[in-house]
Design a protein around this motif. Structure first.
Motif, mmCIF file in Angstrom:
data_model
loop_
_atom_site.group_PDB
_atom_site.id
_atom_site.type_symbol
_atom_site.label_atom_id
_atom_site.label_comp_id
_atom_site.label_asym_id
_atom_site.label_seq_id
_atom_site.Cartn_x
_atom_site.Cartn_y
_atom_site.Cartn_z
ATOM 1 N N ALA A 15 2.399 -5.375 -9.182
ATOM 2 C CA ALA A 15 1.318 -5.835 -8.320
ATOM 3 C C ALA A 15 1.884 -6.774 -7.264
ATOM 4 O O ALA A 15 2.716 -7.637 -7.561
ATOM 5 N N LEU B 293 -5.604 -5.339 -13.251
ATOM 6 C CA LEU B 293 -5.361 -5.990 -11.967
ATOM 7 C C LEU B 293 -6.273 -7.205 -11.799
ATOM 8 O O LEU B 293 -5.900 -8.207 -11.190
ATOM 9 N N PRO C 77 -2.146 -2.982 -6.456
ATOM 10 C CA PRO C 77 -1.347 -2.292 -7.464
ATOM 11 C C PRO C 77 -0.282 -1.377 -6.847
ATOM 12 O O PRO C 77 -0.498 -0.801 -5.785
#
Lengths: 788, 242
Positions: free
Chosen positions: A613, A486, A500
């Motif tokens: 995401a 991420l 996420p």
């Protein structure tokens, strides 16, 4: 032709205005029915023909990687007919001059020929060359969206490497009628491409030599599909197979069928309403029309015509009007149906179009209309026919007005005489007046219902695109990654926040009920995409443990707060989990199940993973970000929220505008028919009264006021009722359209009500204009001399 | 009782060379063939003639309901024979009162309201109650037409016609649908109006007896004036018999 028949046609010719108005009302009902039924028929036949001609598969399955030799075992499953293995992958596409990332679905095809199944419709260009490894076939919508032509070059990122490909052909596929990219709600031809490439080229790019990751097959006619799916799942499970699906669950087909199902709902509800209203109006109009023929009926009976002959004569009149309406309606319905089907054909890009409406829709509509109109006329005819000739020939006794509740009150004192006439007229015939108002109410209701679609879709868009989702982009990864990845996304240019999400494919079960969908697992501190209650219009915090279900999913599974749901995960280790429902939320779109990402990852025991995401970005750096995303190998898809919203507006709203226009025209016809007939009959009933007023020195305007004032009052009442009727119709439509895909929020804006009223009033004004021309032409002397 | 009245010489309405041709299909029907006619102030004229003699056509043209094919109708220095619809409406509204054979009351309005219907649109109108009083129907003023006898309905029609204080009262077969007794009551009402208010009155009838109550009797036949009688003495309507 018998004299009586000649009379029939002459009478019809004299009252042609009314005949046309009644026929229009009938026609509007028939038109909706014919349009809907013929569209359904055409869509079903067209899609069936398309599927058959291009050999659309019956079963679809995906695996991570399975050896080609597995096909021998699959072929042994009883009932399996033809098998086509292939390689499919999502990839990033780079189109020169288009800065945003484009996702492509790449499927392998044999280099030298069409595949056995899911064959392509070549629109331009020619098949791949057997040796070339840099050729690609792209789907037509994508080609058109970007103005791409044969021999143009696009870049694809295959397994992290960007490579140019030459467009060899432009094609359509039965598999991608409705082409939806990952995470997209609606097709977006600019940002989602379907592409085909030679099997060898793909195998080497994705390291899948002598292997496949996608399988489609057809089954024999008599074979039952479920055992085949089960055996296939057993065979594919060791190779990372997500359970096989049949054609009805295939995404593109599901959407097409869903669209047909919606048309079916429309075909049951809308024409029923239109036909009911038109039958009701025909009844009302014809009974009044026949009542004005009273003298002639008496005369015919005096001459010795039997009751039966006289009745038949008038019923024939009704039948002629109905036939006119049915013919008009059928033609209009065919036109609209053809248009509607063409619109779908364009939307779905059917390479062929089967529009051959069967007879049943016409017969059905015709039968209902004729029966309804006859039933309506019968009452009036039998009432008049039963009178002895002498009584029938003398005019009906003057209507007996009496002092009512309000006649002496201050309210009356305040009204001038013409207005009093209008009020008394309504009071004297309350039922008839009420029916006129109801007719107006229904036509307005129909318009409210039609216009309201825009309101609910507007709300749906508002809630879904702005309130529930605050991200600018949603990025999909080729495969689940550890949460630390991420950070890579957070460090892309212009990214202000990254959150996420993981979608876990699963079968959700409770007792014998099940739903195949996915679980949306989100981090507890998620801000960009929240669990949103669309009805309450507020976010619900992500639970630490347990599931939050969309209400419709809870209803489908018949579970409520506190119940356990069995989750058969369809990926990874494919565990079976028991998770409690901790809450439910109302959602307009889809049937979501939400869970905490950490908790889900723990249960799945495959690490701290995420696959999607949500990004909040700085729009000033959009170009840089898009460039970076295109060159980030782990990113396989990018969904731009604004693009999704635009697609929503373009596809749904534009499509809807066509419907709205059609139905407004039809409902306007009904409104016109009701006002014209009510007023026209009132004119013939009260011609003498009006002529008297003219003789007494009333101007055209003042005389028209007496006639139109009454109808205007009834219209105003009708508009009030219309808001209620509209609400009722909206409610019933919303209930009927409550599908797994979406629930229509029940909202009616003030603008919708106002526009509906304006449209009804315009239709009324048109008929008023026509009628007041007749008031102008009243023959004063003739009307006064003859005793009606 | 007989009444002797000085003949007025002031012309209220005059028609010259009135011709009316109805074109019905292939044939032309000559309803009027060059009629010259004057209506003097305050007088009562009875137009007598058989059916088809042209008397109704003449009355319709005089009252602004119809226009002549040729000829002129002069009212207060204005030629109304070629006036447009708007002007004719104005003429009827302000200057003419009509009474018809079949009353033509508005069924949804009471007696009083039927009269008020006209007084509301004319300046200097009588009070509707006063008009009803003139025809002796004060007690019935709140009844609807359906609750009244034919004679009563016709008297309301007369009250309605005179409530605007018209210059001319035109009555087309006012007793045609009534029996003698009721008919005489209606004629009395008309006589009353003519004498009390001095309204110039023209009555169409095919009943020669009615002529006796008029100042002048104009005989019409085949679209032409066949003769004019001047009554030296008018017979009161109450003494008529047929």
């Amino acid at each position: 032709m018998k004299v009586l028949d000649r009379k029939l046609f002459r009478v019809l010719w004299t009252i042609k205005g009314q005949v046309i108005a009644i026929a229009m009302v009938i026609a509007s009902g028939i038109a909706t029915l014919v349009m809907s039924l013929s569209t359904i028929e055409a869509l079903e036949e067209t899609s069936a023909a398309y599927y058959e001609r291009y050999r659309f598969a019956d079963v679809f399955a995906q695996v991570k990687r399975a050896p080609e030799k597995l096909t021998a075992q699959i072929r042994d499953i009883p009932g399996v007919q033809t098998i086509q293995t292939r390689i499919t992958r999502y990839t990033t596409v780079d189109v020169t001059g288009f800065s945003e990332p484009v996702i492509g679905l790449l499927s392998s095809v044999p280099e030298d020929r069409q595949p056995n199944l899911n064959q392509l419709v070549l629109r331009k260009g020619s098949w791949l060359s057997s040796q070339a490894t840099d050729e690609v076939i792209i789907n037509e919508p994508f080609a058109e969206a970007h103005g791409l032509a044969i021999d143009d070059v696009i870049s694809l990122i295959l397994n992290g490497r960007k490579k140019p490909f030459r467009i060899k052909a432009i094609a359509l596929s039965p598999e991608h009628i409705y082409s939806l990219g990952p995470g997209m709600l609606l097709p977006d031809d600019q940002r989602f491409a379907v592409m085909w490439m030679g099997r060898k080229a793909m195998a080497s790019a994705f390291d899948l030599e002598s292997a496949f990751n996608d399988l489609t097959l057809t089954v024999e006619h008599q074979a039952s599909i479920n055992p085949i799916l089960d055996q296939l799942d057993v065979l594919l499970a060791p190779f990372g197979g997500i359970s096989a699906i049949e054609r009805k669950d295939q995404i593109s087909n599901w959407f097409v069928m869903n669209e047909i199902a919606q048309q079916k709902t429309m075909a049951t509800i809308l024409p029923s309403i239109f036909l009911a209203v038109s039958v009701f109006l025909t009844h009302m109009i014809l009974s009044r029309l026949i009542a004005t023929e009273r003298t002639e009926i008496g005369l015919l009976k005096a001459f010795g015509y039997s009751q039966l002959q006289v009745s038949w004569h008038y019923l024939k009149m009704v039948v002629v009007i109905c036939l006119l309406g049915i013919t008009l309606g059928s033609l209009l319905g065919l036109m609209l149906g053809r248009y509607n089907t063409q619109m779908y054909a364009d939307l779905f890009r059917f390479p062929l179009l089967v529009y051959q409406p069967g007879m049943q829709s016409f017969l059905l509509g015709g039968l209902i209309s004729v029966a309804g109109a006859l039933a309506g006329a019968m009452g009036a005819v039998s009432k008049v026919v039963q009178l002895p000739p002498a009584v029938a020939m003398s005019p009906p006794a003057p209507p007996n007005y009496q002092h009512g509740l309000f006649s002496k009150s201050w309210v009356t004192q305040w009204l001038d005489q013409p207005t009093r006439i209008a009020f008394r007229q309504i009071g004297r015939w309350p039922l008839r007046s009420f029916l006129t108002s109801t007719g107006m109410a229904f036509s307005m209701g129909l318009i409210v219902m039609t216009l309201q679609w825009n309101d609910s879709l507007g709300l749906l868009a508002q809630v879904n695109f702005f309130e529930a989702q605050k991200q600018d982009l949603m990025v999909g990864l080729a495969e689940p990654k550890k949460l630390r990845a991420l950070h890579d996304l957070e460090h892309l240019p212009g990214v202000m926040r990254a959150e996420p999400v993981r979608y876990i494919s699963a079968d959700l079960r409770s007792e014998h009920r099940s739903h195949r969908g996915s679980i949306t697992a989100m981090a507890a501190d998620n801000q960009l995409q929240s669990i949103y209650d669309d009805a309450a219009r507020q976010s619900v915090p992500v639970p630490d443990e347990g599931l939050i279900l969309a209400e419709r999913l809870a209803e489908k599974l018949q579970v409520s707060k506190g119940d356990l749901v069995r989750i058969d995960v369809l990926e990874g280790r494919r565990p079976s989990l028991l998770i409690p429902v901790v809450d439910t939320v109302e959602t307009y779109l889809g049937m979501a199940a939400y869970a905490n990402l950490t908790a889900m990852n723990r249960l799945l025991m495959d690490g701290e993973l995420f696959q999607f995401a949500n990004l909040k970005t700085d729009s000033l750096q959009a170009a840089d970000l898009f460039y970076a995303l295109k060159n980030t190998p782990m990113v396989s898809s990018v969904m731009v929220k604004q693009a999704a919203l635009d697609a929503f507006n373009e596809t749904l709203v534009e499509h809807l505008m066509v419907f709205i226009t059609m139905f407004i025209v039809l409902a306007g016809m009904v409104a016109f028919g009701v006002t014209y007939n009510s007023t026209r009959i009132a004119l013939s009933e009260r011609g003498r009264e009006l002529a008297t007023l003219r003789v007494l020195g009333f101007t055209h305007g003042e005389t028209s006021y007496v006639l139109l004032g009454e109808v205007t009052l009834l219209i105003l009442l009708g508009l009030l009722l219309g808001s209620l009727v509209g609400w009722g119709l909206v409610w019933s439509m919303a209930a009927a359209f409550d599908t797994e895909l979406f629930r229509v929020p029940l909202v009616i804006s003030e603008a919708t009500i106002a526009w509906s009223m304006i449209i009804v009033l315009l239709a009324a004004m048109l008929s008023f204009t026509l009628i007041s021309g007749r008031v102008r032409r009243l023959d004063l002397i003739k009307v006064l001399k003859t005793r009606e | 009782m007989t009444t002797v009245k000085k003949q007025s010489t002031k012309t209220v309405l005059s028609a010259r060379k009135l011709t009316k041709v109805y074109h019905t299909g292939a044939i032309d029907v000559w309803a009027l063939r060059g009629v010259d006619f004057d209506l003097y102030a305050n007088e009562m004229v009875v137009l007598l003639g058989a059916s088809g003699s042209g008397k109704s056509t003449l009355l319709n043209i005089l009252g602004g309901l119809d226009v002549p094919t040729e000829g002129k109708v002069i009212y207060a220095d204005h030629d109304i024979s070629h006036a447009n619809d708007k002007a004719l409406t104005r003429f009827r509204r302000d200057h003419v009162g009509f009474v018809f054979q079949f009353y033509n009351l508005i069924p949804s309005l009471t007696a009083l309201e039927n009269v008020a219907l006209v007084t509301e649109i004319t300046p200097d109108a009588l009070d509707p109650a006063k008009a009803l009083d003139l025809v002796g129907l004060t007690e019935r003023m709140n009844h609807f037409p359906a609750q009244l006898s034919g004679g009563e309905q016709q008297r309301i029609a007369i009250a309605r016609a005179i409530a605007k204080q018209p210059d001319i009262l035109l009555c087309d077969e006012p007793t045609g649908a009534l029996d003698m007794q009721t008919g005489i009551m209606v004629l009395q009402a008309i006589e009353n109006i003519n004498q009390e208010l001095g309204t110039t009155t023209a009555v169409i009838t095919h009943n020669a007896v009615v002529g006796q109550m008029a100042d002048r009797i104009i005989y019409l036949s085949d679209g032409q004036i066949a003769g004019i009688d001047v009554n030296q003495q008018r017979l009161p309507a109450s003494q008529l018999e047929w």
